[in-house]
Design a protein around this motif. Sequence first.
Motif, short mmCIF file in Angstrom:
data_model
loop_
_atom_site.label_atom_id
_atom_site.label_comp_id
_atom_site.label_asym_id
_atom_site.label_seq_id
_atom_site.Cartn_x
_atom_site.Cartn_y
_atom_site.Cartn_z
N GLU A 28 0.83 -1.21 0.00
CA GLU A 28 0.00 0.00 0.00
C GLU A 28 0.86 1.26 0.00
O GLU A 28 0.60 2.20 -0.75
CB GLU A 28 -0.93 0.00 1.21
CG GLU A 28 -1.94 1.10 1.19
CD GLU A 28 -2.94 0.98 2.33
OE1 GLU A 28 -3.46 2.03 2.72
OE2 GLU A 28 -3.18 -0.13 2.82
N ARG A 29 1.90 1.27 0.80
CA ARG A 29 2.78 2.45 0.87
C ARG A 29 3.53 2.64 -0.45
O ARG A 29 3.69 3.77 -0.92
CB ARG A 29 3.76 2.32 2.03
CG ARG A 29 3.10 2.47 3.39
CD ARG A 29 4.10 2.58 4.52
NE ARG A 29 5.00 1.43 4.61
CZ ARG A 29 4.73 0.32 5.29
NH1 ARG A 29 3.59 0.19 5.93
NH2 ARG A 29 5.60 -0.67 5.34
N GLN A 32 1.15 4.09 -3.12
CA GLN A 32 0.90 5.51 -2.90
C GLN A 32 2.10 6.35 -3.32
O GLN A 32 1.95 7.38 -3.97
CB GLN A 32 0.55 5.78 -1.43
CG GLN A 32 0.09 7.20 -1.18
CD GLN A 32 -1.15 7.56 -1.98
OE1 GLN A 32 -2.16 6.90 -1.90
NE2 GLN A 32 -1.06 8.61 -2.76
N GLU A 33 3.29 5.90 -2.98
CA GLU A 33 4.50 6.64 -3.34
C GLU A 33 4.71 6.69 -4.85
O GLU A 33 5.13 7.71 -5.39
CB GLU A 33 5.72 6.02 -2.64
CG GLU A 33 7.00 6.80 -2.85
CD GLU A 33 6.94 8.21 -2.29
OE1 GLU A 33 7.68 9.08 -2.81
OE2 GLU A 33 6.17 8.48 -1.34
#
Length: 107
Positions: A28-29, A32-33
């Motif tokens: 997920e991170r 997003q990045e």
Amino acid sequence: AFSGGKATCFAFGQTGSGKTYTMAGMQERAAQELFNMLNSDKAKPGTTLHMSFFEICGVRCYDLLTHTADAKRAQLPIREDGNRNVFVAGLHWQEVKTPTEIQQWLS
């Protein structure tokens, strides 16, 4: 990846060693990045994101984006081209436009 290359997130280890648990929040991170960078001035105009998701188990490789609960996953061959680039033949690549879409494909 935003200079025309590719990026890979790779987890390796013995069965039951915690790879899935470790990677769960990272996906997920990372998604997003990637989209934060895509929407910044660092990305070339017209840059698109594509994803694949596969598992190597022993000497077998499986595409995790194309199977359904009813169907057995087909084993895919891992090949090397004339330039010594390694690839998974027949692997599905999916264009993604949002972090949510990545998460949907991974679930």
